[in-house]
Design a protein around this motif. Structure first.
Motif, PDB file in Angstrom:
ATOM      1  N   ASP A 168     -13.754   9.845   1.038  1.00  0.00           N
ATOM      2  CA  ASP A 168     -12.374  10.030   1.505  1.00  0.00           C
ATOM      3  C   ASP A 168     -12.082   9.292   2.808  1.00  0.00           C
ATOM      4  O   ASP A 168     -10.989   8.750   2.996  1.00  0.00           O
ATOM      5  CB  ASP A 168     -12.055  11.516   1.665  1.00  0.00           C
ATOM      6  N   ASP A 169     -13.050   9.259   3.723  1.00  0.00           N
ATOM      7  CA  ASP A 169     -12.847   8.522   4.973  1.00  0.00           C
ATOM      8  C   ASP A 169     -12.699   7.029   4.699  1.00  0.00           C
ATOM      9  O   ASP A 169     -11.865   6.361   5.305  1.00  0.00           O
ATOM     10  CB  ASP A 169     -14.006   8.755   5.948  1.00  0.00           C
ATOM     11  N   LEU A 170     -13.502   6.518   3.779  1.00  0.00           N
ATOM     12  CA  LEU A 170     -13.423   5.103   3.435  1.00  0.00           C
ATOM     13  C   LEU A 170     -12.074   4.782   2.789  1.00  0.00           C
ATOM     14  O   LEU A 170     -11.468   3.752   3.095  1.00  0.00           O
ATOM     15  CB  LEU A 170     -14.578   4.718   2.507  1.00  0.00           C
ATOM     16  N   VAL A 171     -11.584   5.669   1.945  1.00  0.00           N
ATOM     17  CA  VAL A 171     -10.266   5.482   1.326  1.00  0.00           C
ATOM     18  C   VAL A 171      -9.188   5.430   2.410  1.00  0.00           C
ATOM     19  O   VAL A 171      -8.325   4.553   2.405  1.00  0.00           O
ATOM     20  CB  VAL A 171      -9.962   6.603   0.304  1.00  0.00           C
ATOM     21  N   GLY A 172      -9.239   6.352   3.364  1.00  0.00           N
ATOM     22  CA  GLY A 172      -8.259   6.380   4.443  1.00  0.00           C
ATOM     23  C   GLY A 172      -8.317   5.142   5.315  1.00  0.00           C
ATOM     24  O   GLY A 172      -7.286   4.573   5.679  1.00  0.00           O
ATOM     25  N   LEU A 173      -9.528   4.700   5.648  1.00  0.00           N
ATOM     26  CA  LEU A 173      -9.684   3.483   6.445  1.00  0.00           C
ATOM     27  C   LEU A 173      -9.127   2.273   5.699  1.00  0.00           C
ATOM     28  O   LEU A 173      -8.411   1.449   6.275  1.00  0.00           O
ATOM     29  CB  LEU A 173     -11.164   3.249   6.770  1.00  0.00           C
ATOM     30  N   MET A 174      -9.453   2.203   4.424  1.00  0.00           N
ATOM     31  CA  MET A 174      -8.975   1.093   3.601  1.00  0.00           C
ATOM     32  C   MET A 174      -7.446   1.073   3.560  1.00  0.00           C
ATOM     33  O   MET A 174      -6.821   0.031   3.721  1.00  0.00           O
ATOM     34  CB  MET A 174      -9.554   1.234   2.191  1.00  0.00           C
ATOM     35  N   ALA A 175      -6.838   2.239   3.368  1.00  0.00           N
ATOM     36  CA  ALA A 175      -5.380   2.323   3.308  1.00  0.00           C
ATOM     37  C   ALA A 175      -4.752   1.918   4.636  1.00  0.00           C
ATOM     38  O   ALA A 175      -3.795   1.136   4.668  1.00  0.00           O
ATOM     39  CB  ALA A 175      -4.945   3.734   2.916  1.00  0.00           C
ATOM     40  N   ASP A 176      -5.281   2.434   5.748  1.00  0.00           N
ATOM     41  CA  ASP A 176      -4.724   2.103   7.062  1.00  0.00           C
ATOM     42  C   ASP A 176      -4.810   0.608   7.349  1.00  0.00           C
ATOM     43  O   ASP A 176      -3.846  -0.004   7.818  1.00  0.00           O
ATOM     44  CB  ASP A 176      -5.432   2.883   8.170  1.00  0.00           C
ATOM     45  N   LEU A 177      -5.958   0.019   7.079  1.00  0.00           N
ATOM     46  CA  LEU A 177      -6.123  -1.401   7.354  1.00  0.00           C
ATOM     47  C   LEU A 177      -5.268  -2.254   6.423  1.00  0.00           C
ATOM     48  O   LEU A 177      -4.605  -3.199   6.863  1.00  0.00           O
ATOM     49  CB  LEU A 177      -7.595  -1.810   7.243  1.00  0.00           C
ATOM     50  N   ALA A 178      -5.264  -1.932   5.141  1.00  0.00           N
ATOM     51  CA  ALA A 178      -4.476  -2.717   4.180  1.00  0.00           C
ATOM     52  C   ALA A 178      -2.983  -2.617   4.498  1.00  0.00           C
ATOM     53  O   ALA A 178      -2.261  -3.618   4.428  1.00  0.00           O
ATOM     54  CB  ALA A 178      -4.768  -2.269   2.755  1.00  0.00           C
ATOM     55  N   LEU A 179      -2.499  -1.423   4.848  1.00  0.00           N
ATOM     56  CA  LEU A 179      -1.085  -1.273   5.211  1.00  0.00           C
ATOM     57  C   LEU A 179      -0.745  -2.116   6.432  1.00  0.00           C
ATOM     58  O   LEU A 179       0.312  -2.749   6.497  1.00  0.00           O
ATOM     59  CB  LEU A 179      -0.735   0.200   5.454  1.00  0.00           C
ATOM     60  N   TYR A 180      -1.637  -2.132   7.398  1.00  0.00           N
ATOM     61  CA  TYR A 180      -1.411  -2.959   8.584  1.00  0.00           C
ATOM     62  C   TYR A 180      -1.291  -4.428   8.194  1.00  0.00           C
ATOM     63  O   TYR A 180      -0.374  -5.128   8.625  1.00  0.00           O
ATOM     64  CB  TYR A 180      -2.551  -2.758   9.587  1.00  0.00           C
ATOM     65  N   PHE A 181      -2.211  -4.904   7.366  1.00  0.00           N
ATOM     66  CA  PHE A 181      -2.169  -6.307   6.947  1.00  0.00           C
ATOM     67  C   PHE A 181      -0.933  -6.598   6.093  1.00  0.00           C
ATOM     68  O   PHE A 181      -0.369  -7.685   6.171  1.00  0.00           O
ATOM     69  CB  PHE A 181      -3.454  -6.695   6.214  1.00  0.00           C
ATOM     70  N   MET A 182      -0.495  -5.626   5.296  1.00  0.00           N
ATOM     71  CA  MET A 182       0.727  -5.823   4.512  1.00  0.00           C
ATOM     72  C   MET A 182       1.943  -5.942   5.427  1.00  0.00           C
ATOM     73  O   MET A 182       2.809  -6.785   5.222  1.00  0.00           O
ATOM     74  CB  MET A 182       0.946  -4.680   3.518  1.00  0.00           C
ATOM     75  N   VAL A 183       2.028  -5.085   6.445  1.00  0.00           N
ATOM     76  CA  VAL A 183       3.150  -5.109   7.383  1.00  0.00           C
ATOM     77  C   VAL A 183       3.229  -6.469   8.070  1.00  0.00           C
ATOM     78  O   VAL A 183       4.314  -7.009   8.276  1.00  0.00           O
ATOM     79  CB  VAL A 183       3.031  -3.968   8.419  1.00  0.00           C
ATOM     80  N   LEU A 184       2.081  -7.044   8.392  1.00  0.00           N
ATOM     81  CA  LEU A 184       2.078  -8.349   9.050  1.00  0.00           C
ATOM     82  C   LEU A 184       2.700  -9.429   8.173  1.00  0.00           C
ATOM     83  O   LEU A 184       3.245 -10.407   8.688  1.00  0.00           O
ATOM     84  CB  LEU A 184       0.653  -8.759   9.430  1.00  0.00           C
ATOM     85  N   SER A 185       2.624  -9.237   6.860  1.00  0.00           N
ATOM     86  CA  SER A 185       3.170 -10.256   5.958  1.00  0.00           C
ATOM     87  C   SER A 185       4.659 -10.068   5.686  1.00  0.00           C
ATOM     88  O   SER A 185       5.287 -10.936   5.086  1.00  0.00           O
ATOM     89  CB  SER A 185       2.406 -10.246   4.629  1.00  0.00           C
ATOM     90  N   LEU A 186       5.227  -8.945   6.108  1.00  0.00           N
ATOM     91  CA  LEU A 186       6.649  -8.692   5.871  1.00  0.00           C
ATOM     92  C   LEU A 186       7.484  -9.390   6.946  1.00  0.00           C
ATOM     93  O   LEU A 186       7.121  -9.371   8.126  1.00  0.00           O
ATOM     94  CB  LEU A 186       6.940  -7.188   5.884  1.00  0.00           C
ATOM     95  N   PRO A 187       8.623  -9.959   6.563  1.00  0.00           N
ATOM     96  CA  PRO A 187       9.454 -10.686   7.533  1.00  0.00           C
ATOM     97  C   PRO A 187       9.880  -9.822   8.724  1.00  0.00           C
ATOM     98  O   PRO A 187       9.812 -10.247   9.853  1.00  0.00           O
ATOM     99  CB  PRO A 187      10.664 -11.127   6.716  1.00  0.00           C
ATOM    100  N   GLN A 188      10.292  -8.604   8.489  1.00  0.00           N
ATOM    101  CA  GLN A 188      10.782  -7.755   9.581  1.00  0.00           C
ATOM    102  C   GLN A 188       9.693  -6.856  10.173  1.00  0.00           C
ATOM    103  O   GLN A 188       9.963  -6.073  11.062  1.00  0.00           O
ATOM    104  CB  GLN A 188      11.980  -6.917   9.114  1.00  0.00           C
TER     105      GLN A 188
END
Length: 141
Positions: free
Chosen positions: A64-84
């Motif tokens: 579960d900790d690995l899932v949470g870490l993965m989600a937090d990091l992936a969301l951060y990287f996704m946000v960086l790719s969004l224009p706004q």
């Protein structure tokens, strides 16, 4: 090494703004973000744990900790790719917390319940003796 380790439901459980972020990120950006998250986690934990085996786990057998870490990091990287960069400040804070946690695990201060390397794969540098001098410039050319 990216598999279907993380699901949309995992993102939603971690973050209330996850669905909005996922919907605005195209599939290629999402997969790229997940690969980056996998690589970032592996760079911190790969010396201690068999991350290929950890990321191969499915369903309830995932950490579960690995899932949470993965989600937090992936969301951060996704946000960086969004224009706004929607929700950037919150995602950045979560990213920094995740990296701080990874550093704690890497240093051995925190132990995660993840598969360890088999003895044949382990780096045996812990068995080595380091010797030398504390004096700088003590080199022979």
């Amino acid at each position: 090494m990216v598999t279907m380790f993380i699901t949309e439901e995992d993102y939603i459980q971690v973050s209330s703004d996850a669905l909005k972020i996922i919907q605005q990120a195209n599939e290629a950006n999402r997969l790229r973000a997940e690969r980056r998250a996998t690589e970032r986690i592996t760079s911190y934990l790969g010396g201690r744990y068999d991350m290929e085996q950890a990321f191969a786990a499915e369903g309830e057998s995932r950490n579960d900790d690995l899932v949470g870490l993965m989600a937090d990091l992936a969301l951060y990287f996704m946000v960086l790719s969004l224009p706004q960069k929607m929700g950037y400040e919150v995602r950045k804070e979560q990213y920094e917390k995740a990296v701080a946690y990874l550093k704690e695990v890497q240093s051995g201060k925190v132990v995660m319940n993840l598969p360890a390397h088999s003895e044949s794969e382990e780096d045996n540098t812990g068995d080595m003796i380091r010797y030398g001098s504390d004096r700088p410039n003590n080199y022979i050319w």
